[in-house]
Design a protein around this motif. Structure first.
Motif, PDB file in Angstrom:
ATOM      1  N   GLU A   1       5.131  -0.801  12.220  1.00 32.44           N
ATOM      2  CA  GLU A   1       5.918  -1.745  13.080  1.00 32.44           C
ATOM      3  C   GLU A   1       7.416  -1.643  12.035  1.00 32.44           C
ATOM      4  O   GLU A   1       8.551  -1.759  12.480  1.00 32.44           O
ATOM      5  CB  GLU A   1       5.496  -3.107  13.384  1.00 32.44           C
ATOM      6  N   ALA A   2       7.005  -2.152  10.696  1.00 27.44           N
ATOM      7  CA  ALA A   2       8.087  -2.432   9.778  1.00 27.44           C
ATOM      8  C   ALA A   2       8.990  -1.244   9.723  1.00 27.44           C
ATOM      9  O   ALA A   2      10.163  -1.203   9.400  1.00 27.44           O
ATOM     10  CB  ALA A   2       7.638  -3.138   8.484  1.00 27.44           C
ATOM     11  N   ILE A   3       8.152  -0.111   9.571  1.00 29.07           N
ATOM     12  CA  ILE A   3       9.023   1.209   9.363  1.00 29.07           C
ATOM     13  C   ILE A   3      10.016   1.457  10.281  1.00 29.07           C
ATOM     14  O   ILE A   3      11.029   1.765  10.399  1.00 29.07           O
ATOM     15  CB  ILE A   3       7.946   2.465   8.957  1.00 29.07           C
ATOM     16  N   SER A   4       9.243   0.907  11.717  1.00 25.53           N
ATOM     17  CA  SER A   4      10.232   1.332  13.033  1.00 25.53           C
ATOM     18  C   SER A   4      11.256   0.258  13.085  1.00 25.53           C
ATOM     19  O   SER A   4      12.425   0.646  13.651  1.00 25.53           O
ATOM     20  CB  SER A   4       9.356   0.976  14.241  1.00 25.53           C
ATOM     21  N   ASP A   5      11.164  -0.809  12.552  1.00 26.28           N
ATOM     22  CA  ASP A   5      12.223  -1.871  12.282  1.00 26.28           C
ATOM     23  C   ASP A   5      13.169  -1.437  11.182  1.00 26.28           C
ATOM     24  O   ASP A   5      14.474  -1.896  11.116  1.00 26.28           O
ATOM     25  CB  ASP A   5      11.604  -3.259  11.815  1.00 26.28           C
ATOM     26  N   GLY A   6      12.947  -0.592  10.288  1.00 28.12           N
ATOM     27  CA  GLY A   6      14.134  -0.047   9.371  1.00 28.12           C
ATOM     28  C   GLY A   6      13.513   0.091   7.807  1.00 28.12           C
ATOM     29  O   GLY A   6      14.518   0.171   6.990  1.00 28.12           O
ATOM     30  N   ALA A   7      12.442  -0.452   7.690  1.00 32.70           N
ATOM     31  CA  ALA A   7      12.093  -0.561   6.368  1.00 32.70           C
ATOM     32  C   ALA A   7      11.557   0.599   5.761  1.00 32.70           C
ATOM     33  O   ALA A   7      11.134   1.460   6.419  1.00 32.70           O
ATOM     34  CB  ALA A   7      10.809  -1.497   6.061  1.00 32.70           C
ATOM     35  N   ALA A   8      12.173   0.773   4.667  1.00 30.58           N
ATOM     36  CA  ALA A   8      11.882   2.076   3.801  1.00 30.58           C
ATOM     37  C   ALA A   8      10.633   1.914   3.007  1.00 30.58           C
ATOM     38  O   ALA A   8      10.659   1.394   1.756  1.00 30.58           O
ATOM     39  CB  ALA A   8      13.023   2.612   2.714  1.00 30.58           C
ATOM     40  N   LEU A   9       9.459   2.300   3.637  1.00 31.24           N
ATOM     41  CA  LEU A   9       8.141   2.124   3.063  1.00 31.24           C
ATOM     42  C   LEU A   9       7.752   3.236   2.417  1.00 31.24           C
ATOM     43  O   LEU A   9       7.479   4.393   3.033  1.00 31.24           O
ATOM     44  CB  LEU A   9       7.281   1.476   4.000  1.00 31.24           C
ATOM     45  N   LEU A  10       7.602   3.273   1.058  1.00 32.75           N
ATOM     46  CA  LEU A  10       6.925   4.508   0.194  1.00 32.75           C
ATOM     47  C   LEU A  10       5.563   4.618   0.199  1.00 32.75           C
ATOM     48  O   LEU A  10       5.325   5.814  -0.003  1.00 32.75           O
ATOM     49  CB  LEU A  10       7.486   4.337  -1.239  1.00 32.75           C
ATOM     50  N   GLY A  11       4.712   3.489   0.435  1.00 31.88           N
ATOM     51  CA  GLY A  11       3.451   3.882   0.292  1.00 31.88           C
ATOM     52  C   GLY A  11       2.746   2.490   0.523  1.00 31.88           C
ATOM     53  O   GLY A  11       3.167   1.580   0.426  1.00 31.88           O
ATOM     54  N   PHE A  12       1.132   2.833   0.442  1.00 32.06           N
ATOM     55  CA  PHE A  12       0.417   1.501   0.913  1.00 32.06           C
ATOM     56  C   PHE A  12      -0.760   1.774  -0.214  1.00 32.06           C
ATOM     57  O   PHE A  12      -1.378   2.716   0.080  1.00 32.06           O
ATOM     58  CB  PHE A  12      -0.069   1.633   2.307  1.00 32.06           C
ATOM     59  N   CYS A  13      -0.963   0.896  -1.045  1.00 33.94           N
ATOM     60  CA  CYS A  13      -1.977   1.010  -2.089  1.00 33.94           C
ATOM     61  C   CYS A  13      -2.982  -0.207  -1.770  1.00 33.94           C
ATOM     62  O   CYS A  13      -2.484  -1.327  -2.007  1.00 33.94           O
ATOM     63  CB  CYS A  13      -1.526   0.858  -3.430  1.00 33.94           C
ATOM     64  N   ALA A  14      -3.820   0.318  -1.156  1.00 31.35           N
ATOM     65  CA  ALA A  14      -4.917  -0.883  -0.740  1.00 31.35           C
ATOM     66  C   ALA A  14      -5.664  -1.639  -2.180  1.00 31.35           C
ATOM     67  O   ALA A  14      -5.726  -0.932  -3.146  1.00 31.35           O
ATOM     68  CB  ALA A  14      -6.234  -0.471   0.082  1.00 31.35           C
ATOM     69  N   TRP A  15      -5.807  -2.843  -2.078  1.00 35.42           N
ATOM     70  CA  TRP A  15      -6.517  -3.520  -2.964  1.00 35.42           C
ATOM     71  C   TRP A  15      -7.878  -3.476  -2.698  1.00 35.42           C
ATOM     72  O   TRP A  15      -7.990  -4.265  -1.612  1.00 35.42           O
ATOM     73  CB  TRP A  15      -5.598  -4.779  -3.400  1.00 35.42           C
ATOM     74  N   SER A  16      -8.949  -2.847  -3.159  1.00 36.55           N
ATOM     75  CA  SER A  16      -8.887  -2.293  -4.307  1.00 36.55           C
ATOM     76  C   SER A  16      -9.685  -0.826  -4.149  1.00 36.55           C
ATOM     77  O   SER A  16     -10.407  -0.895  -3.059  1.00 36.55           O
ATOM     78  CB  SER A  16      -9.515  -3.070  -5.490  1.00 36.55           C
ATOM     79  N   PHE A  17      -9.607   0.015  -5.185  1.00 40.17           N
ATOM     80  CA  PHE A  17     -10.405   1.311  -4.736  1.00 40.17           C
ATOM     81  C   PHE A  17     -11.948   0.910  -4.792  1.00 40.17           C
ATOM     82  O   PHE A  17     -12.681   0.979  -3.991  1.00 40.17           O
ATOM     83  CB  PHE A  17     -10.051   2.525  -5.666  1.00 40.17           C
ATOM     84  N   THR A  18     -12.430   0.841  -6.055  1.00 41.66           N
ATOM     85  CA  THR A  18     -13.823   0.207  -6.335  1.00 41.66           C
ATOM     86  C   THR A  18     -13.721  -1.263  -6.293  1.00 41.66           C
ATOM     87  O   THR A  18     -12.703  -1.972  -6.206  1.00 41.66           O
ATOM     88  CB  THR A  18     -14.647   0.743  -7.545  1.00 41.66           C
ATOM     89  N   ASP A  19     -14.917  -2.050  -6.164  1.00 40.33           N
ATOM     90  CA  ASP A  19     -15.057  -3.306  -6.427  1.00 40.33           C
ATOM     91  C   ASP A  19     -14.534  -3.649  -7.778  1.00 40.33           C
ATOM     92  O   ASP A  19     -14.454  -2.820  -8.409  1.00 40.33           O
ATOM     93  CB  ASP A  19     -16.648  -3.850  -6.157  1.00 40.33           C
TER      94      ASP A  19
END
Ligand code: BG6
Length: 476
Positions: free
Chosen positions: A409-427
């Motif tokens: 939704e934010a991308i559609s609002d006009g945000a230039a979003l480069l990526g999404f790093c979830a926290w975290s990979f392993t525990d």
């Protein structure tokens, strides 16, 4: 939205970690001590005295972890370098074994098509510099941090193009100098603002060196952004909300992006005798070091209400894992937090608010006109390892699914979003909460006191995120 824009083709589908929380090997191969190695040994600091001596032993299991990342399909992995692993005394003689570890990690990632996102500082100040001059409280740290960064830029800049400078300066130093929950565990507002000012200058130094040494790369700080909401439309609550945005968010973001402290907040601090000492040239140095992107660590929004001059002060965060036990926390005369009745909360009492992420991305986009990289977002919960090595973390999938929808939704609002790093990979080791609070896609078989076999177990969320990535974010 009538039509949602898709995630861009070059979107970074990532996951993240931090050195102290995963590496272990705290005194292996010539590593020096960080302030955390020392702090966790003081009685009562962490849940059941948990520490990162072994953590999830990523230092010795790096190949296995990277293989899991590749299996999952990650296109980015955010990790931090431990400053005292590569410079045991914080400066001077580098530790080749430490530098070589990160060479191997970076090469392993690149060989599998995973972009390394390197964080320069995720809270592990070398103890030697803390002892010598108080770490962030002395301007000598600007040179030492700059030299450390230049060492990494020269060593890894040919292969690493996306860099995070300081991780959550706001959250880390608030804990360190206001709440006394991170080293050096003080409660002193004057020293808090002084240390922050020096950290801003160190951040600026790193960015200026980066421009010379990695001219084709991009760099930005990661900010723990908890967008403020007013508790009601009462003007007093709006004022409290305004104060909270200025003092808890714009103080950092405006300074990183414009080299300018919010004027109302600065005037208030001067009145209290708590403003930082600003030397000639400081503000120009800050303004010259504009980042390429804002790293966003988003977990929750905070809701604010009026707080009279004799009202509540800052309270320690909830480390009990008991729902409903978080006290109201504030600055008398400015604001205090209050639960938001519109929002559900996690078992750790954190508001779950995907729309808050959309709001964060919109505010950052409009106010700073910079791209944003989500460097952290995820859910800390009590996971259960079930028979047959299964972890059914449906709550985590639900959380991430809704937050990814907010990203779109934010991308559609006009945000230039480069990526999404979830926290975290392993525990990972939760700094203060041991392993009861887990974030990973990969379960680690250990607890606070027993390292068990440190076995890696794919949770349900692992297979879910794998499908999300494979479909470019369409299948959630
Ligand atoms: C961020 C940090 O503050 O939040 C991470 O950058 C941390 O290092 C994460 O683990 C979650 O915090 P906690 O206290 O829930 O472990």
């Amino acid at each position: 939205h009538v039509s949602l824009k898709p995630f861009p083709d070059n979107f970074l589908w990532g996951a993240a970690s931090a050195a102290y929380q995963v590496e272990g090997a705290f005194d292996t191969d010539g590593k020096g001590l960080s302030v955390w190695d020392v702090f966790v040994r003081e009685p009562g600091r962490t849940f059941e005295g948990s520490n990162g001596d072994v953590a999830v032993d990523h230092y010795h299991r790096m190949e296995e972890d990277v293989a899991l990342m590749a299996e999952m399909g990650l296109t980015a992995y955010r990790f931090s370098v431990s400053w005292p692993r590569v410079l045991p005394q914080g400066r001077g003689q580098a530790n080749e074994a430490g530098l070589a570890f990160y060479d191997r990690l970076i090469d392993a990632l690149l060989a599998r098509g995973i972009e390394p996102v390197l964080t320069l500082y995720h809270w592990d100040m070398p103890q030697a510099l803390q002892d010598e001059y108080g770490g962030w409280e002395d301007r000598r740290v600007i040179d030492d941090f700059g030299d450390y960064c230049a060492l990494l830029f020269r060593r890894y800049g040919d292969r690493v193009k996306t860099w995070v400078s300081l991780n959550e300066q706001n959250y880390n130093l608030s804990n360190a100098y206001l709440l006394a929950t991170h080293p050096p565990a003080l409660a002193d507002r004057k020293r808090f603002y002084a240390a922050n000012h020096i950290a801003f200058l160190a951040n600026a130094r790193a960015i200026m060196l980066f421009r010379q040494l990695v001219p084709d790369g991009r760099i930005g700080p990661s900010f723990a952004y908890s967008p403020a909401y007013p508790a009601s439309c009462a003007p007093a609550d709006l004022l409290a909300f305004d104060n909270a945005e200025e003092f808890t968010n714009h103080w950092w973001l405006d300074t990183y992006c414009y080299g300018r402290y919010p004027q109302v907040a600065l005037a208030w601090l001067r009145e209290q005798g708590e403003a930082p000492d600003i030397l000639p040239g400081d503000m120009a140095a800050l303004a010259a070091a504009k980042p390429d992107f804002i790293g966003l660590n988003y977990y929750y929004t905070l809701t604010y209400t009026d707080n009279p001059p004799d009202g509540v002060g800052l309270q320690r965060i909830n480390t009990t894992g008991q729902k409903g036990s978080t006290p109201s926390s504030g600055v008398p005369g400015l604001y205090r937090t209050t639960p938001n009745p519109q929002l559900e909360t996690s078992n750790w009492d954190w508001a779950i608010d995907p729309t808050g992420l959309r709001i964060a991305l919109r505010r950052l986009t409009s106010r700073y006109a910079l791209p944003v990289l989500i460097t952290e977002n995820g859910l800390g919960e009590f996971d259960r390892l079930e028979d047959g090595d299964q972890v059914h973390d449906v709550y985590r999938i639900d959380y991430l699914r809704r937050h990814l929808a907010a990203c779109q939704e934010a991308i559609s609002d006009g945000a230039a979003l480069l990526g999404f790093c979830a926290w975290s990979f392993t525990d990972i080791l939760s700094w203060l909460n041991g392993y009861q609070k887990r974030y990973g896609f990969v379960y680690i078989n250990r607890d606070e006191t027993d390292a068990r076999d440190l076995r890696r177990v794919r949770k349900d969320s692992f297979f879910w995120y794998q499908r999300v990535i494979a479909s470019g974010g369409r299948e959630r």
